[in-house]
Design a protein around this motif. Structure first.
Motif, PDB file in Angstrom:
ATOM      1  N   VAL A 300       0.844  -1.201   0.000  1.00  0.00           N
ATOM      2  CA  VAL A 300       0.000   0.000   0.000  1.00  0.00           C
ATOM      3  C   VAL A 300       0.876   1.247   0.000  1.00  0.00           C
ATOM      4  O   VAL A 300       0.685   2.170  -0.805  1.00  0.00           O
ATOM      5  CB  VAL A 300      -0.906   0.011   1.253  1.00  0.00           C
ATOM      6  N   SER A 304       1.372   4.071  -2.820  1.00  0.00           N
ATOM      7  CA  SER A 304       1.040   5.495  -2.655  1.00  0.00           C
ATOM      8  C   SER A 304       2.232   6.372  -3.003  1.00  0.00           C
ATOM      9  O   SER A 304       2.065   7.448  -3.563  1.00  0.00           O
ATOM     10  CB  SER A 304       0.531   5.827  -1.257  1.00  0.00           C
ATOM     11  N   LEU A 307       2.338   6.600  -6.626  1.00  0.00           N
ATOM     12  CA  LEU A 307       1.231   7.440  -7.075  1.00  0.00           C
ATOM     13  C   LEU A 307       1.639   8.911  -6.955  1.00  0.00           C
ATOM     14  O   LEU A 307       1.378   9.733  -7.836  1.00  0.00           O
ATOM     15  CB  LEU A 307      -0.003   7.160  -6.211  1.00  0.00           C
TER      16      LEU A 307
END
Ligand SMILES: Nc1ncnc2c1ncn2[C@@H]1O[C@H](COP(=O)(O)OP(=O)(O)O)[C@@H](O)[C@H]1O
Ligand SMILES: [Mg+2]
Lengths: 567, 359
Positions: A300, A304, A307
């Motif tokens: 995760v 991120s 991202l």
């Protein structure tokens, strides 16, 4: 009284004198000239300049705006930069070097290019949004033309700066301090809050001060985002005044530029005061702490972070490339409309753009070359010299870079507005005044790596040459230069990359015939020709990337930390 | 080749004297070792001679030339001294041959002559054929030899070594020691050799200058240092001498005098002209101690017995001086055990001269 011994210190004196002259010309002269303009305009002591400046409401509005975007941008940069630094440095995240490279990249891209790229991404003409048919209708205001837009981009631009400093601090954190807390029963998050971050206070403070100075002095972002919305900060106010009033308003702008300098210095002083309040010194050196295992959170968090990279680097650049391929404003990009005409136009057809490429390239090369040549002897005196006053020189070389570029630009204008005394040589309105400002401003970028290079070299290498009979200049040429060359040259390449698309200084100093890439890009954008501006930006970004790759080849010979994008 | 004279040399850093009032005269062709604990100012002394530091007071002469005094300092590149640095200081960007030939190139010597000299120097240190290598590709011992060759090629008047063997393993040290000695014999160069290793200094040097807190504690031959230390520091520093408080009972006669030590009487060696006095110190070596076979000697407690193969090192506290620790070796069969009472005997010793100017 012992007999006097004939010492042969001629070369040393010559070197010291030469270095002193260079530093006085490049650092002290501009600062003193500026101060003189404020306290004694026209040669007599008076407070008129200060009074006039203070009475103008525009001054106050721009100062307020400067503080708002300066503090806002700093907060955003510190929050994001520190967060990324903690995640990258203290956890077992994968692909660390690639992450660092990508996250630090925006730092290597000129602010106005960042601004342009983001504008192209979100504006009504955005070829990117048009790809999905999601673009707002033409005529809608671009959401980035706003205070929050400026703050956002300043945060994006300078987050990496904070990241670098905090990461350097985290790397020096001895693992015992963390392990002692873990052994005392604290979980990782508690350790982070109670041990790690408090110990990082000096790094974070220093990073905040640097980010603040950069945000306050930034010209490119508020120029591209603020001027269309008539939201002026001090640097853009100075630009507009000079563009409208010419040399007549120089005194007024001198006051404004000193005002920026004062705000920037206040930021640095605040940092000093905050850092002194407690003892944060870390005495031991040891290995760094074991990375924290993120476990099932790792995918995760990794996702991120990537991202984030996608948002702050990939998408804007992608938008920029798309815009550069579109034939005109607002036209959707399709296989049919895509064209290289914009590139052809800026490279071969448009006179000013042509000149700009030529000017910027040789200005950057000259500045880089000069800086390397000067950094070696100056670094020698600073790192290895015995005279204590030389350390003051170090400070004075830092000053033109620590202060916002606008300050130096105005100072250069003041110095060279009239021909140089005794020679009649006129630098004003020529490309040479830009070169002067570049030399003064960027010297420190080559000096810092050179000095850290010196600190890594065993002084005995030079002493061995000395007992072999080599005089100072021979030693500098045959021993010292080859040993510090990688660091100095890496510094030179950093200068080249920075100067190539520089805008802050040249926006105030350019004249017809001496345009730089940044200036022409800016005027394209102001005239609504974003496609041309985008094409120029893509070219400079590409050159920068290629240079980063070339510079990487030097990496094995460099002290760590010289290349910001290398982990 | 030249003589080196240090004349009341002092070097202060801020308010700290790293070298204090040191006078040494090194004869032409002499091998002088400078010995002392870490931080006593050895490196500073060498850097003063080389010219990297300026004297605060005093004078340094090489041959008949004054090279340093409070009036100024001849630049290191003009002194014609050679230095072998502790970490070799070979230039990584040059080959071995370029390293060695550097001073010749600086002196603008004819290229062919220079090449031959470099070859000779390589041969002298047994490195023929390695001229094209980079220093990074050499072993520690080879680097040391390159450093030596580099300093020799310029035929310096004086060669300075700063702990040249400190970075080598024990094995190499011995062989390099031999090589330095052979080199000194062959070339007859004046050498100042800095070390903190007594064995090295004793093995190599004609004379040893012992330094202590920046001062010259004693300048003498190795034999004299061992047998006739001039003060307590030298006595205890060299070969772990044992210092014992003593009262001098008789005046010197034929190099000996009678003292009372540990409540026994003993005849020790001493300087000419010693007179009876109280509160003196004598220096004994572990070889001067033995287990008493009769009733002579003094009682005490065996504190520790450390078996070292073939012999044991015994630490002993005399009853007459509970704060003192004497150590000596008892060869196999080791009869003493720790905690036991024993009676020891001193065979000889050296009366440390009353504090005054060091000889
Ligand atoms: N440049 C200097 N500035 C201040 N103090 C120094 C300097 N060089 C040496 N010293 C001090 O002088 C003392 C002697 O140092 P040094 O000559 O290197 O000792 P040694 O080589 O015997 O170990 C040390 O206490 C050291 O800290
Ligand atoms: Mg030393």
């Amino acid at each position: 009284m012992p007999t006097r011994i004939r010492e042969s210190r001629g070369q040393e004196m010559a070197l010291t004198a030469a270095v002193a002259v260079v530093i006085v010309l490049l650092s002290l002269l501009p600062m003193l000239r500026l101060v003189k303009e404020i306290v004694a305009p026209g040669g007599t002591l008076s407070a008129i300049a200060i009074e006039t400046g203070l009475r103008s409401p525009a001054t106050w509005v721009a100062t307020w705006h400067t503080l708002v975007v300066g503090i806002g941008g700093t907060l955003l940069a510190v929050l994001s930069g520190t967060l990324v630094a903690v995640l990258v440095s203290l956890t077992d995240i994968r692909g660390r070097s690639a992450l660092v490279l990508c996250y630090v990249m925006p730092l290597m891209i000129a602010p106005q290019v960042t601004a342009l790229a983001w504008l192209q991404l979100f504006g009504p003409a955005s070829p990117f949004l048009k790809l999905f048919g999601a673009a707002p209708p033409l005529g809608t205001k671009n959401p980035l033309y706003s205070t929050s837009g400026i703050i956002l981009l300043l945060g994006v631009q300078y987050g990496p700066l904070v990241f670098l400093l905090v990461r350097a601090g985290l790397r020096k954190l001895p693992r015992e301090l963390v392990e002692a807390a873990r052994a005392g029963g604290a979980n990782w998050f508690t350790v982070l809050i109670t041990i790690v971050l408090p110990l990082m206070t000096p790094s974070i403070m220093a990073a905040s001060a640097l980010a603040f100075v950069s945000c306050v002095g930034n010209f490119g972002i508020p120029a591209f985002l603020g001027i269309p919305a008539n939201y002026l900060v001090l640097p853009t106010l100075i630009y507009q005044k000079l563009a409208g009033g010419g040399p007549a308003v120089l005194g007024e702008t001198a006051f404004l530029s000193v005002l920026i300098g004062v705000i920037a210095m206040a930021g640095i002083l605040a940092q000093e005061v905050m850092s002194r309040r407690r003892d944060y010194r870390i005495s031991s050196t040891s290995l760094s702490a074991e990375p924290y295992e993120l476990g099932r959170w790792r995918p995760v968090i990794q996702a991120s972070l990537w991202l984030l990279i996608l948002l702050v680097l990939v998408l804007p650049l992608f938008g920029l490339v798309l815009t550069s391929l579109v034939p005109g404003y607002g036209i959707a990009l399709t296989a049919k409309t895509a064209t290289l005409d914009n590139y052809r136009f800026v490279l071969f057809e448009h006179d000013a753009a042509n000149r700009a490429f030529f000017n910027s390239f040789w200005l950057s090369i000259a500045a880089a070359f000069f800086a390397v040549i000067v950094a070696v002897p100056v670094g020698y005196l600073i790192a290895w010299g015995k005279q204590r006053w030389v350390r003051l020189l170090n400070l004075s070389v830092e000053l033109p870079y620590a202060l916002p570029g606008v300050v130096l630009a105005i100072a250069s204008l003041l110095i060279f507005l009239r021909p140089i005394p005794f020679t009649g040589i006129q630098l004003y309105n020529t490309v040479w005044i830009i070169l002067y400002a570049y030399l003064a401003r960027f010297l420190v970028l080559a000096l810092r790596p050179t000095i850290s290079g010196y600190h890594q070299i065993d002084r005995a290498l030079e002493e061995a040459a000395q007992v072999a009979g080599a005089g100072l200049f021979t030693r500098l040429r045959t021993i010292v230069f080859p040993l510090v060359a990688p660091a100095a040259i890496a510094g030179g390449l950093l200068i080249f990359m920075t100067a190539l698309s520089e805008l802050t200084v040249s926006a105030l100093l350019w004249s017809s015939g001496s345009e730089t890439i940044g200036v022409v890009m800016f005027s394209f954008e102001q005239g609504g020709d974003s496609n041309y501006a985008a094409a120029m930006s893509v070219i400079t970004v590409a050159v920068t990337f290629v240079l980063m790759l070339v510079t990487n080849l030097l990496a094995p010979h460099l002290p760590s930390g010289v290349l910001p994008w290398r982990d | 080749m030249a003589r080196l004279t240090l004349d009341h040399v002092t070097k202060s850093f801020a308010d700290f004297d790293a070298v204090k009032d040191v006078s040494i005269d090194v004869a032409d062709g002499e091998f002088l070792a400078v010995l002392g604990p870490s931080g006593c100012g050895k490196t500073t002394l060498l850097r003063l001679v080389a010219g990297f530091e300026k004297v605060s007071a005093g004078e340094i002469r090489i041959g008949s030339d004054v090279v340093s005094n409070s009036g100024g300092s001849v630049a290191p590149e003009k002194r014609r001294v050679g230095i072998v640095f502790q970490n070799y200081a070979l230039w990584p960007h040059m080959t071995v041959a370029e390293n060695i030939g550097y001073s010749l190139k600086v002196a603008k010597l004819d290229k062919a002559v220079a090449r031959r000299k470099v070859e000779d120097a390589l041969a002298l240190v047994n490195l023929q054929g390695l001229g094209d290598r980079r220093p990074a590709n050499l072993s520690g011992g080879q680097r040391q030899r390159v450093a030596l060759a580099r300093c020799l090629v310029a035929a310096p008047s004086l060669v300075l070594f700063d702990e040249p063997l400190a970075n080598l393993d024990v094995h190499l040290r011995a062989s390099m020691e031999d090589e330095f000695a052979a080199f000194h014999k062959r070339s007859g160069t004046t050498i100042v050799y800095i070390t903190h290793d007594q064995a090295e200094a004793m093995a190599l040097a004609d004379r040893i200058a012992v330094m202590d807190h920046g001062r010259l504690a004693q300048l003498a031959t190795p034999r004299e240092l061992y047998h006739e230390p001039a003060n307590e520091m030298v006595a205890s520093f060299i070969s772990q001498g044992i210092l014992l408080p003593a009262d001098v009972l008789s005046a010197e006669e034929a190099g000996h005098c009678k003292v009372r030590v540990l409540e026994t009487e003993l005849v020790v060696r001493c300087r000419p002209g010693e007179l009876p006095r109280a509160g003196a110190k004598i220096c004994c070596r572990s070889a001067d101690l033995e287990v008493s076979a009769d009733s002579s000697g003094f009682d005490g407690l065996v504190k520790r017995v450390i078996y070292q193969g073939g012999a044991a090192r015994i630490e002993f506290t005399p009853a007459a001086g509970p704060d003192l620790t004497l150590h000596f070796e008892q060869p196999d069969p080791v009869t003493l055990v720790s905690g036991a009472e024993a009676r020891l005997r001193l065979k000889s010793g050296w009366l440390i001269p009353a504090a005054g100017p060091a000889s």
